[in-house]
Design a protein around this motif. Structure first.
Motif, PDB file in Angstrom:
ATOM      1  N   THR A 124       0.825  -1.212   0.000  1.00 12.54           N
ATOM      2  CA  THR A 124       0.000   0.000   0.000  1.00 12.54           C
ATOM      3  C   THR A 124       0.854   1.254   0.000  1.00 12.54           C
ATOM      4  O   THR A 124       0.551   2.228  -0.696  1.00 12.54           O
ATOM      5  CB  THR A 124      -0.943   0.005   1.213  1.00 12.54           C
ATOM      6  OG1 THR A 124      -1.703  -1.205   1.225  1.00 12.54           O
ATOM      7  CG2 THR A 124      -1.879   1.192   1.170  1.00 12.54           C
ATOM      8  N   LEU A 125       1.935   1.229   0.762  1.00 12.14           N
ATOM      9  CA  LEU A 125       2.836   2.376   0.785  1.00 12.14           C
ATOM     10  C   LEU A 125       3.416   2.620  -0.606  1.00 12.14           C
ATOM     11  O   LEU A 125       3.462   3.763  -1.085  1.00 12.14           O
ATOM     12  CB  LEU A 125       3.959   2.128   1.792  1.00 12.14           C
ATOM     13  CG  LEU A 125       4.581   3.363   2.451  1.00 12.14           C
ATOM     14  CD1 LEU A 125       3.526   4.130   3.225  1.00 12.14           C
ATOM     15  CD2 LEU A 125       5.723   2.956   3.359  1.00 12.14           C
ATOM     16  N   GLY A 126       3.836   1.546  -1.272  1.00  9.51           N
ATOM     17  CA  GLY A 126       4.361   1.680  -2.626  1.00  9.51           C
ATOM     18  C   GLY A 126       3.316   2.204  -3.588  1.00  9.51           C
ATOM     19  O   GLY A 126       3.616   3.018  -4.474  1.00  9.51           O
ATOM     20  N   LEU A 127       2.087   1.742  -3.418  1.00  9.39           N
ATOM     21  CA  LEU A 127       0.986   2.185  -4.270  1.00  9.39           C
ATOM     22  C   LEU A 127       0.769   3.688  -4.126  1.00  9.39           C
ATOM     23  O   LEU A 127       0.599   4.419  -5.112  1.00  9.39           O
ATOM     24  CB  LEU A 127      -0.283   1.427  -3.880  1.00  9.39           C
ATOM     25  CG  LEU A 127      -1.415   1.329  -4.897  1.00  9.39           C
ATOM     26  CD1 LEU A 127      -0.979   0.524  -6.108  1.00  9.39           C
ATOM     27  CD2 LEU A 127      -2.618   0.660  -4.240  1.00  9.39           C
ATOM     28  N   MET A 128       0.800   4.174  -2.904  1.00  7.53           N
ATOM     29  CA  MET A 128       0.578   5.597  -2.644  1.00  7.53           C
ATOM     30  C   MET A 128       1.732   6.446  -3.188  1.00  7.53           C
ATOM     31  O   MET A 128       1.510   7.489  -3.812  1.00  7.53           O
ATOM     32  CB  MET A 128       0.404   5.831  -1.144  1.00  7.53           C
ATOM     33  CG  MET A 128      -0.818   5.144  -0.543  1.00  7.53           C
ATOM     34  SD  MET A 128      -0.908   5.280   1.255  1.00  7.53           S
ATOM     35  CE  MET A 128      -1.398   7.000   1.427  1.00  7.53           C
TER      36      MET A 128
END
Length: 240
Positions: free
Chosen positions: A229-233
């Motif tokens: 999720t962090l990478g997605l953001m």
């Protein structure tokens, strides 16, 4: 409030209701703000954030609740001091345009690890107006990293808000799940195999996608979902 207002607020008279409480026995040594924060973190580490009240903290300090108001204005003020203490432990890198994604991910990971040391403490960071200088230091550092990466100022400002909200919510959910799993009747909360069995046992005609992709829905070990999720953001910010 600015630092001057904050100092003035710390010297406001104690809460009248607190004054009405029975007078505690006098301590032999005076209390400091550092002791208040240290003791509060100790309570949270062993009992969880929900257990931290002004009365519980006063008991741990061997004093009465009224005495605490000479050092903290109220519970919200204590929350800010706690988050500020955790932020003081963070190491902020010198912004590198070529490595800004890894750098912002690293800062968020540090925040996550600090929050998870103290179950539920990330709740204190939600809806908090940051005035503690250590907290502002962290947002300043994050802003510098994003700007160095070429992210527009407005996008960078909102991205920081979104990232901090996600980290706090993630840590709060982990803390809640761990607390629930401590009870035998809720042990399945952290049991991936049990959750997988529940999904695959659903009627396929009603839940075709859930039953077919139960393995994907329950996948992930450790902080895999956090990292995803962090990478997605971060990727989303980069592509704006």
């Amino acid at each position: 409030m600015n630092p001057r207002q904050r100092r003035a607020a710390r010297h406001q008279p104690p809460d009248p209701e607190a004054e009405a409480a029975p007078r505690p026995r006098r301590r032999k040594t005076p209390i400091t703000v550092e002791q208040v924060v240290d003791t509060a973190l100790g309570v949270i580490a062993t009992e969880g954030y929900e257990a931290l009240t002004m009365r519980r903290l006063a008991g741990a300090l061997d004093t009465g609740p009224a005495s605490l108001y000479a050092h903290v204005v109220n519970k919200a003020d204590l929350d800010e001091l706690l988050i500020g203490r955790l932020c003081a432990e963070l190491v902020l890198p010198e912004p590198d345009p070529a490595a800004w994604r890894e750098q912002i991910r690293g800062v968020c990971t540090q925040i996550r690890d600090q929050y998870l040391k103290y179950p539920g403490i990330s709740r204190a960071a939600l809806a908090m107006a940051p005035t503690d200088l250590e907290t502002v230091r962290v947002t300043e550092g994050m802003l510098a990293i994003l700007l160095a990466g070429g992210v527009a100022p407005q996008a960078a400002a909102w991205a920081i808000d979104a990232l901090l909200l996600y980290v706090a919510a993630y840590c709060l959910e982990v803390s809640i799940a761990r607390r629930r799993s401590a009870h035998d009747d809720a042990a399945w909360v952290l049991d991936r195999d049990e959750l997988l069995r529940r999904f695959t046992a659903l009627p396929a005609a009603t839940f075709p996608h859930t039953t077919r992709h139960a393995a994907e829905l329950t996948a992930g070990e450790g902080h895999d979902r956090f990292d995803f999720t962090l990478g997605l953001m971060i990727d989303g910010v980069a592509h704006r």
